[in-house]
Design an enzyme around this catalytic site. Structure first.
Site, PDB file in Angstrom:
ATOM      1  N   GLU A   7     102.018  72.812 104.051  1.00 13.41           N
ATOM      2  CA  GLU A   7     102.426  72.571 102.660  1.00 13.41           C
ATOM      3  C   GLU A   7     103.276  71.319 102.635  1.00 13.41           C
ATOM      4  OE1 GLU A   7     102.749  77.110 100.841  1.00 13.41           O
ATOM      5  OE2 GLU A   7     104.486  75.786 100.817  1.00 13.41           O
ATOM      6  N   ASP A  33     113.909  75.808  93.959  1.00  9.96           N
ATOM      7  CA  ASP A  33     114.290  75.607  95.351  1.00  9.96           C
ATOM      8  C   ASP A  33     115.775  75.823  95.592  1.00  9.96           C
ATOM      9  OD1 ASP A  33     111.887  74.832  96.849  1.00  9.96           O
ATOM     10  OD2 ASP A  33     111.762  73.252  95.340  1.00  9.96           O
ATOM     11  N   TYR A  38      99.870  83.273  97.264  1.00  6.55           N
ATOM     12  CA  TYR A  38     101.194  83.105  97.870  1.00  6.55           C
ATOM     13  C   TYR A  38     102.091  84.203  97.333  1.00  6.55           C
ATOM     14  CZ  TYR A  38     105.310  80.360  99.451  1.00  6.55           C
ATOM     15  OH  TYR A  38     106.454  79.918 100.054  1.00  6.55           O
TER      16      TYR A  38
END
Lengths: 412, 257
Positions: free
Chosen positions: B47, B58, B172
């Site tokens: 990734e 994040d 995911y």
């Protein structure tokens, strides 16, 4: 037409809403561009808010708190000396500065805290720029006995020290944010990160008409009391609708709250005044509607200050509350549809208006609000008919910062 | 490409190792050497993060790497050029991991074309959940890139088949609510959740967010088709450089083998 009924525009939604019911967007703008983790919480919020709108008990409680705790309705004041300075005889101020905590922000925080309580969430988070939304959130949390965490950019913690202490007095924890530009944009990022992490226990009280659906329309609805009162007061005080309605725009909550009731009145000009900072050409400004391009930040598609690679550009304004590179998606819609007009004034013009209103009317405005005042001083003379300004907040919080900017040193 | 690699790993009887790194980090010219080192150290899929100024999904480590990368002058164009250089050397599939706005600015159709041309195999957009923008999602789904979609612990069961339907490559699974970042412990319910997810979808399932040690990788590898390791690797690259990063990856790989 005077709108009947409660604080929330249940009876007026059909008249003034411009949300597409299929997509929860304002034309192309808005949406829900958020991490998957938040989708369930947004769905729950949409459902809880819809239920609250239909529940007379919710409206009654909000109405009672608005009257007894916030101090509504706020007055409409004929600012004759300001009018004279602007070359116009009919300038009126909607006195949101007279709300408890000194700004319009509390209209929204009381509404959302009531909603959080209905949803069984006892932990509240918020972002704040100037600190007014943080103070209003901390106040609502004290009132409802909720845990309160406020994210604030380090730069703003410095220039709004008084509000930091007010939040702490009210029992809130203020967490300084040191990432990115260390202002409102990054405080919002950090609040969203907290929400993603603690989503089951926590409600995020967004302070402006920004963020993913349903926040822009929900915050607008809670703020729309400003315009509904002002519209009825105008008819009563000067027997007609204002020719022009003016408000400052950062994220755009006071402007959206003021504009909403007037949107169907096409003869009323709606003017949003953005922070021109050091001037648009300088690149140091916060005028996303005037000088930005559409993009996605904080969960919705709206006008945005960004560079050629899609990175969000740092905003600048002397006023912490307007120092934000995005803007509420409904404003983007009003701009593109031509229903509202957006313009800007510079830091310098706003600072001058801060003094002018203080000296002429005995009202110290928030630096954010001073932008709307400055616009009317500059261009009010050309308007035929009454001008209505949303005096969104008082300027006590800015006194020390202005003294510093003007070279008088620190007062605290 | 992505699904064939995952199928091959399944035949090998082990989970695929999927490291995340931020392009342009730790230095402006490190993207190609880092990708190559990871491929050689045993990465099955990589990734590659295209940095954004406001990485709200994040945690601190990847935020820092994104800000460093942007300070290093990283651009979308530059990352695609680096990717093409890597592709000329190695076959390891690459998933571009980013936020929506840089794509919107670049032009979504142009981006999809140029990314595929540069050798990208998949695209993951953290702020484009299923249903957020059907037109845009349709464009990604019809592109040559696999559309890597995310499922969170908070995702309602009735949403999962729809999410999987629009996705390709792998699904995911976010191992916990929260932002990216290393954690010392995995959640108790994880195995059960992944098992339930795999029972419902046809796609392979990779698990990420918070996996930081070989032991955790082994644990997750036993229940999932792929193991994503991001922040822990980014931190090692940050503090100790490319060789240390490759050594860490080899340890993770040994734990999975």
């Amino acid at each position: 037409m005077v709108r009947p009924g409660g604080l929330l525009p249940r009876s007026t939604v059909a008249v003034t809403t411009i949300i597409d019911p299929q997509t929860d967007r304002f034309g192309a703008f808005g949406g829900r561009y958020v991490p998957e983790t938040l989708i369930k919480a947004l769905d729950e919020l949409v459902a809880a808010y819809a239920q609250a709108l239909e529940d007379p008990a919710f409206q009654t409680e909000l109405e009672a708190l608005s009257a007894d705790f916030v101090g509504r309705p706020t007055p409409l004041y004929h600012a004759k000396r300001l009018g004279k300075a602007a070359g116009h005889s009919d300038v009126w101020l909607k006195r949101e500065d007279l709300n408890h905590t000194g700004a319009h922000k509390i209209n929204n925080t009381i509404g959302q805290a009531l909603l959080a309580r209905r949803m069984g969430k006892r932990r509240i988070i918020a972002e704040t720029g100037a600190g007014q939304h943080g103070v209003a959130t901390a106040t609502a949390c004290a009132l409802f006995d909720m845990e309160c965490v406020v994210y604030m950019g380090e730069e703003d913690v410095g220039r709004q020290a008084l509000n930091v202490y007010r939040m702490q007095l009210l029992g809130a924890e203020v967490r300084p944010v040191s990432s990115g530009t260390r202002t409102l944009k990054d405080a919002t990022n950090e609040a969203i990160r907290d929400w993603v992490t603690n989503v089951a226990s926590t409600h995020y009280i967004i302070g402006s008409v920004v963020g993913p659906d349903p926040f822009p329309r929900m915050v607008r609805d809670f703020q729309s009391i400003i315009g509904r009162e002002a519209r009825a007061q105008s008819l009563k005080r000067f027997g007609r609708l204002p020719a022009s309605v003016v408000a400052c725009v950062g994220g755009g909550s006071n402007a959206m709250g003021m504009f909403h009731a007037f949107v169907p009145d096409v003869e009323v000009e709606l003017v949003g005044v953005e922070a021109g900072g050091s001037g648009i050409e300088s690149g140091r400004h916060s005028a996303s509607l005037v000088a930005g391009t559409p993009g996605v930040l904080h969960g919705s598609l709206s006008y945005l200050l960004q560079d050629s690679d899609g990175q969000v550009a740092p905003a600048h304004s002397v006023s912490a509350g307007l120092d934000y590179p995005g803007v509420g998606p409904e404003h983007s819609f009003l701009k593109d549809s031509g229903r509202a007009r957006y313009t800007f004034v510079t830091d310098e013009q706003a600072l001058r208006a801060f003094h002018t209103l203080s000296e002429l009317e005995g009202i110290i405005p928030a630096l954010e609000t001073a932008h709307a005042i400055a616009h009317v001083i500059e261009e009010g003379a050309g308007v035929e008919g009454p001008i209505l300004i949303c005096l969104s907040g008082r300027g006590d919080k800015d006194v020390s910062h202005v003294a510093q900017v003007e070279g008088r040193g620190s007062l605290i | 490409m992505i699904s064939s690699v995952l199928a091959a790993r399944r035949n090998d009887g082990r989970a695929a190792l999927i490291p995340y790194v931020t392009a342009g980090h730790p230095s402006a010219d490190s993207t190609v050497p880092v990708l190559t080192a990871l491929a050689d150290a045993g990465a099955d899929i990589i990734e590659l993060g295209l940095p954004f100024s406001d990485p709200l999904a994040d945690g601190p480590t990847i935020q820092r790497s994104s800000f460093t990368s942007l300070k290093n002058g990283t651009t979308v164009e530059g990352v695609l050029a680096d990717l093409a250089r890597f592709r000329a050397e190695r076959d390891t599939p690459v998933v571009l991991f980013t936020y929506l706005n840089p794509l919107l600015r670049y032009g979504v159709d142009d981006f999809l074309t140029d990314a595929a041309k540069a050798g990208a195999n998949g695209l993951l957009l953290t702020d484009l959940p299923f249903g957020a923008d059907p037109q845009l999602e349709g464009a990604v789904a019809q592109s040559p890139l696999d559309f890597i979609r995310l499922v969170a612990p908070t995702t309602e069961a009735d949403r999962i088949p729809e999410i999987a339907e629009g996705g390709s490559g792998f699904l995911y699974y976010i191992s916990r609510t929260g932002v990216t970042g290393a954690r010392t412990e995995l959640r108790q319910d994880l195995a059960e959740e992944v098992e339930a997810l795999r029972a419902h979808v046809g796609l392979p399932v990779a698990v990420g967010f918070g996996i930081s040690t070989p032991e955790q990788a082994r644990e997750v590898g036993a229940i999932a088709d792929g193991v994503v390791v991001g922040s822990a690797l980014v931190q090692i690259l940050d503090e100790h450089g490319v060789e240390a990063g490759a050594r860490f990856l080899a340890e993770l790989r040994a734990a999975l083998d």
